[in-house]
Design a protein around this motif. Structure first.
Motif, PDB file in Angstrom:
ATOM      1  N   CYS A  67       0.879  -1.179   0.000  1.00  0.00           N
ATOM      2  CA  CYS A  67       0.000   0.000   0.000  1.00  0.00           C
ATOM      3  C   CYS A  67       0.909   1.219   0.000  1.00  0.00           C
ATOM      4  O   CYS A  67       1.192   1.774   1.060  1.00  0.00           O
ATOM      5  CB  CYS A  67      -0.871   0.033   1.242  1.00  0.00           C
ATOM      6  N   GLU A  68       1.406   1.570  -1.184  1.00  0.00           N
ATOM      7  CA  GLU A  68       2.445   2.584  -1.280  1.00  0.00           C
ATOM      8  C   GLU A  68       3.569   2.191  -0.316  1.00  0.00           C
ATOM      9  O   GLU A  68       4.089   1.094  -0.424  1.00  0.00           O
ATOM     10  CB  GLU A  68       1.862   3.977  -1.075  1.00  0.00           C
ATOM     11  N   GLY A  69       3.923   3.012   0.681  1.00  0.00           N
ATOM     12  CA  GLY A  69       5.040   2.624   1.546  1.00  0.00           C
ATOM     13  C   GLY A  69       4.683   1.651   2.653  1.00  0.00           C
ATOM     14  O   GLY A  69       5.566   1.155   3.358  1.00  0.00           O
ATOM     15  N   ASP A  70       3.408   1.376   2.830  1.00  0.00           N
ATOM     16  CA  ASP A  70       2.983   0.510   3.931  1.00  0.00           C
ATOM     17  C   ASP A  70       2.550  -0.862   3.409  1.00  0.00           C
ATOM     18  O   ASP A  70       2.551  -1.102   2.208  1.00  0.00           O
ATOM     19  CB  ASP A  70       1.852   1.191   4.714  1.00  0.00           C
ATOM     20  N   GLN A  71       2.191  -1.743   4.340  1.00  0.00           N
ATOM     21  CA  GLN A  71       1.800  -3.101   3.961  1.00  0.00           C
ATOM     22  C   GLN A  71       0.523  -3.489   4.695  1.00  0.00           C
ATOM     23  O   GLN A  71       0.319  -3.099   5.850  1.00  0.00           O
ATOM     24  CB  GLN A  71       2.891  -4.111   4.375  1.00  0.00           C
ATOM     25  N   LEU A  72      -0.292  -4.276   4.015  1.00  0.00           N
ATOM     26  CA  LEU A  72      -1.465  -4.882   4.645  1.00  0.00           C
ATOM     27  C   LEU A  72      -1.153  -6.359   4.838  1.00  0.00           C
ATOM     28  O   LEU A  72      -0.860  -7.065   3.866  1.00  0.00           O
ATOM     29  CB  LEU A  72      -2.679  -4.713   3.732  1.00  0.00           C
ATOM     30  N   LEU A  73      -1.183  -6.808   6.080  1.00  0.00           N
ATOM     31  CA  LEU A  73      -1.036  -8.249   6.364  1.00  0.00           C
ATOM     32  C   LEU A  73      -2.399  -8.896   6.137  1.00  0.00           C
ATOM     33  O   LEU A  73      -3.413  -8.404   6.646  1.00  0.00           O
ATOM     34  CB  LEU A  73      -0.591  -8.449   7.814  1.00  0.00           C
ATOM     35  N   ARG A  74      -2.434  -9.978   5.382  1.00  0.00           N
ATOM     36  CA  ARG A  74      -3.720 -10.576   5.006  1.00  0.00           C
ATOM     37  C   ARG A  74      -3.534 -12.081   4.834  1.00  0.00           C
ATOM     38  O   ARG A  74      -2.419 -12.597   4.843  1.00  0.00           O
ATOM     39  CB  ARG A  74      -4.213  -9.961   3.696  1.00  0.00           C
ATOM     40  N   SER A  75      -4.643 -12.745   4.651  1.00  0.00           N
ATOM     41  CA  SER A  75      -4.619 -14.154   4.246  1.00  0.00           C
ATOM     42  C   SER A  75      -3.835 -15.024   5.218  1.00  0.00           C
ATOM     43  O   SER A  75      -3.181 -15.984   4.816  1.00  0.00           O
ATOM     44  CB  SER A  75      -4.029 -14.301   2.838  1.00  0.00           C
ATOM     45  N   VAL A  76      -3.910 -14.691   6.505  1.00  0.00           N
ATOM     46  CA  VAL A  76      -3.213 -15.502   7.509  1.00  0.00           C
ATOM     47  C   VAL A  76      -4.093 -16.699   7.833  1.00  0.00           C
ATOM     48  O   VAL A  76      -5.220 -16.550   8.332  1.00  0.00           O
ATOM     49  CB  VAL A  76      -2.938 -14.686   8.791  1.00  0.00           C
ATOM     50  N   VAL A  77      -3.605 -17.869   7.532  1.00  0.00           N
ATOM     51  CA  VAL A  77      -4.393 -19.072   7.788  1.00  0.00           C
ATOM     52  C   VAL A  77      -3.469 -20.227   8.155  1.00  0.00           C
ATOM     53  O   VAL A  77      -2.431 -20.428   7.522  1.00  0.00           O
ATOM     54  CB  VAL A  77      -5.289 -19.426   6.567  1.00  0.00           C
ATOM     55  N   VAL A  78      -3.845 -20.930   9.213  1.00  0.00           N
ATOM     56  CA  VAL A  78      -3.189 -22.182   9.590  1.00  0.00           C
ATOM     57  C   VAL A  78      -4.161 -23.299   9.217  1.00  0.00           C
ATOM     58  O   VAL A  78      -5.381 -23.167   9.419  1.00  0.00           O
ATOM     59  CB  VAL A  78      -2.851 -22.194  11.098  1.00  0.00           C
ATOM     60  N   LEU A  79      -3.630 -24.361   8.654  1.00  0.00           N
ATOM     61  CA  LEU A  79      -4.515 -25.428   8.190  1.00  0.00           C
ATOM     62  C   LEU A  79      -5.298 -26.021   9.355  1.00  0.00           C
ATOM     63  O   LEU A  79      -4.760 -26.195  10.459  1.00  0.00           O
ATOM     64  CB  LEU A  79      -3.698 -26.518   7.475  1.00  0.00           C
ATOM     65  N   PRO A  80      -6.581 -26.329   9.124  1.00  0.00           N
ATOM     66  CA  PRO A  80      -7.392 -26.920  10.190  1.00  0.00           C
ATOM     67  C   PRO A  80      -6.712 -28.190  10.715  1.00  0.00           C
ATOM     68  O   PRO A  80      -6.127 -28.939   9.951  1.00  0.00           O
ATOM     69  CB  PRO A  80      -8.707 -27.270   9.480  1.00  0.00           C
ATOM     70  N   GLY A  81      -6.786 -28.387  12.001  1.00  0.00           N
ATOM     71  CA  GLY A  81      -6.130 -29.556  12.596  1.00  0.00           C
ATOM     72  C   GLY A  81      -4.757 -29.219  13.146  1.00  0.00           C
ATOM     73  O   GLY A  81      -4.212 -29.970  13.957  1.00  0.00           O
ATOM     74  N   LEU A  82      -4.211 -28.091  12.711  1.00  0.00           N
ATOM     75  CA  LEU A  82      -2.881 -27.689  13.185  1.00  0.00           C
ATOM     76  C   LEU A  82      -2.957 -26.406  14.001  1.00  0.00           C
ATOM     77  O   LEU A  82      -1.932 -25.855  14.400  1.00  0.00           O
ATOM     78  CB  LEU A  82      -1.941 -27.482  11.986  1.00  0.00           C
ATOM     79  N   ARG A  83      -4.171 -25.916  14.236  1.00  0.00           N
ATOM     80  CA  ARG A  83      -4.332 -24.644  14.946  1.00  0.00           C
ATOM     81  C   ARG A  83      -4.125 -24.837  16.448  1.00  0.00           C
ATOM     82  O   ARG A  83      -4.278 -25.947  16.958  1.00  0.00           O
ATOM     83  CB  ARG A  83      -5.712 -24.053  14.658  1.00  0.00           C
ATOM     84  N   GLY A  84      -3.791 -23.740  17.112  1.00  0.00           N
ATOM     85  CA  GLY A  84      -3.654 -23.781  18.569  1.00  0.00           C
ATOM     86  C   GLY A  84      -2.332 -24.348  19.042  1.00  0.00           C
ATOM     87  O   GLY A  84      -2.164 -24.651  20.216  1.00  0.00           O
ATOM     88  N   GLU A  85      -1.367 -24.456  18.119  1.00  0.00           N
ATOM     89  CA  GLU A  85      -0.048 -24.989  18.494  1.00  0.00           C
ATOM     90  C   GLU A  85       1.052 -23.944  18.360  1.00  0.00           C
ATOM     91  O   GLU A  85       2.226 -24.291  18.373  1.00  0.00           O
ATOM     92  CB  GLU A  85       0.303 -26.197  17.604  1.00  0.00           C
ATOM     93  N   GLY A  86       0.654 -22.702  18.174  1.00  0.00           N
ATOM     94  CA  GLY A  86       1.652 -21.638  18.056  1.00  0.00           C
ATOM     95  C   GLY A  86       2.091 -21.359  16.631  1.00  0.00           C
ATOM     96  O   GLY A  86       2.917 -20.466  16.387  1.00  0.00           O
ATOM     97  N   LEU A  87       1.561 -22.122  15.667  1.00  0.00           N
ATOM     98  CA  LEU A  87       2.001 -21.945  14.277  1.00  0.00           C
ATOM     99  C   LEU A  87       1.585 -20.593  13.714  1.00  0.00           C
ATOM    100  O   LEU A  87       2.355 -19.936  13.003  1.00  0.00           O
ATOM    101  CB  LEU A  87       1.449 -23.069  13.402  1.00  0.00           C
ATOM    102  N   GLY A  88       0.368 -20.168  13.997  1.00  0.00           N
ATOM    103  CA  GLY A  88      -0.106 -18.895  13.479  1.00  0.00           C
ATOM    104  C   GLY A  88       0.752 -17.738  13.993  1.00  0.00           C
ATOM    105  O   GLY A  88       1.138 -16.854  13.224  1.00  0.00           O
ATOM    106  N   SER A  89       1.062 -17.764  15.269  1.00  0.00           N
ATOM    107  CA  SER A  89       1.900 -16.692  15.849  1.00  0.00           C
ATOM    108  C   SER A  89       3.271 -16.686  15.197  1.00  0.00           C
ATOM    109  O   SER A  89       3.794 -15.630  14.821  1.00  0.00           O
ATOM    110  CB  SER A  89       2.055 -16.909  17.355  1.00  0.00           C
TER     111      SER A  89
END
Ligand SMILES: CC(C)(COP(=O)(O)OP(=O)(O)OC[C@H]1O[C@@H](n2cnc3c(N)ncnc32)[C@H](O)[C@@H]1OP(=O)(O)O)[C@@H](O)C(=O)NCCC(=O)NCCS
Length: 146
Positions: free
Chosen positions: A56-78
């Motif tokens: 976004c010109e000089g900035d960024q939009l973080l988007r599309s953050v997804v951890v596959l189902p079954g692997l969530r809640g293990e710290g992967l997303g962070s």
């Protein structure tokens, strides 16, 4: 949790698109200009999720953050968010819009910001202007002091 790496993938990548679709995240602009998508890979070489940045010109939009189902809640997303943020130049601000994960991002040093305080280029992104409902929470990354 094992170490993660990130690999660039095209916006047309079928696994990326499938992961986004199954998480109800936008896919209709992934092939547009200025997007960078990453496959999140565990140390045994398996894809565990995806994330993206949109210029976004000089900035960024973080988007599309997804951890596959079954692997969530293990710290992967962070860990995935941290790895993607590490690719962003220090002079760029990073914003995001979320309808359902503001408390997840708040743990990662994002704070809520009002639309009226956003750079015009961020506000003009399809994520903010049309793809997300106006009730979405908009957040900005507060870079820790170095
Ligand atoms: C949001 C998402 C990426 C988090 O990935 P994850 O690997 O489960 O996250 P982590 O394991 O690193 O979670 C860290 C903490 O945030 C919490 N958290 C995870 N997802 C959350 C959410 N949607 N809302 C609030 N808190 C959440 C976890 O419970 C965990 O808390 P704990 O440490 O007290 O257990 C994952 O749930 C996901 O893919 N969701 C579907 C897509 C989505 O909503 N993406 C965000 C919008 S762009």
């Amino acid at each position: 949790m094992s170490a993660l790496s990130i690999e660039r993938v095209d916006g047309s990548d079928l696994d990326l698109r499938q992961a986004l679709l199954s998480a109800d995240l936008p896919t209709d602009d992934t092939e547009d200009e200025g997007r960078a998508f990453f496959r999140i890979v565990s140390d045994d070489g398996k894809a565990v999720g995806f994330a993206g940045l949109q210029a976004c010109e000089g900035d960024q939009l973080l988007r599309s953050v997804v951890v596959l189902p079954g692997l969530r809640g293990e710290g992967l997303g962070s860990a995935a968010v941290s790895a993607v943020l590490a690719t962003v130049e220090a002079g760029s601000d990073v914003f995001l819009a979320t309808t359902n994960a503001s408390s997840f991002f708040a743990r990662l040093e994002f704070i809520q910001v009002q639309r009226e305080n956003l750079p015009a280029a961020v506000l003009a992104t399809r994520q903010l202007s049309s793809l997300c409902p106006s009730s979405a929470t908009i957040m900005k990354f507060i870079r820790p002091p170095t």
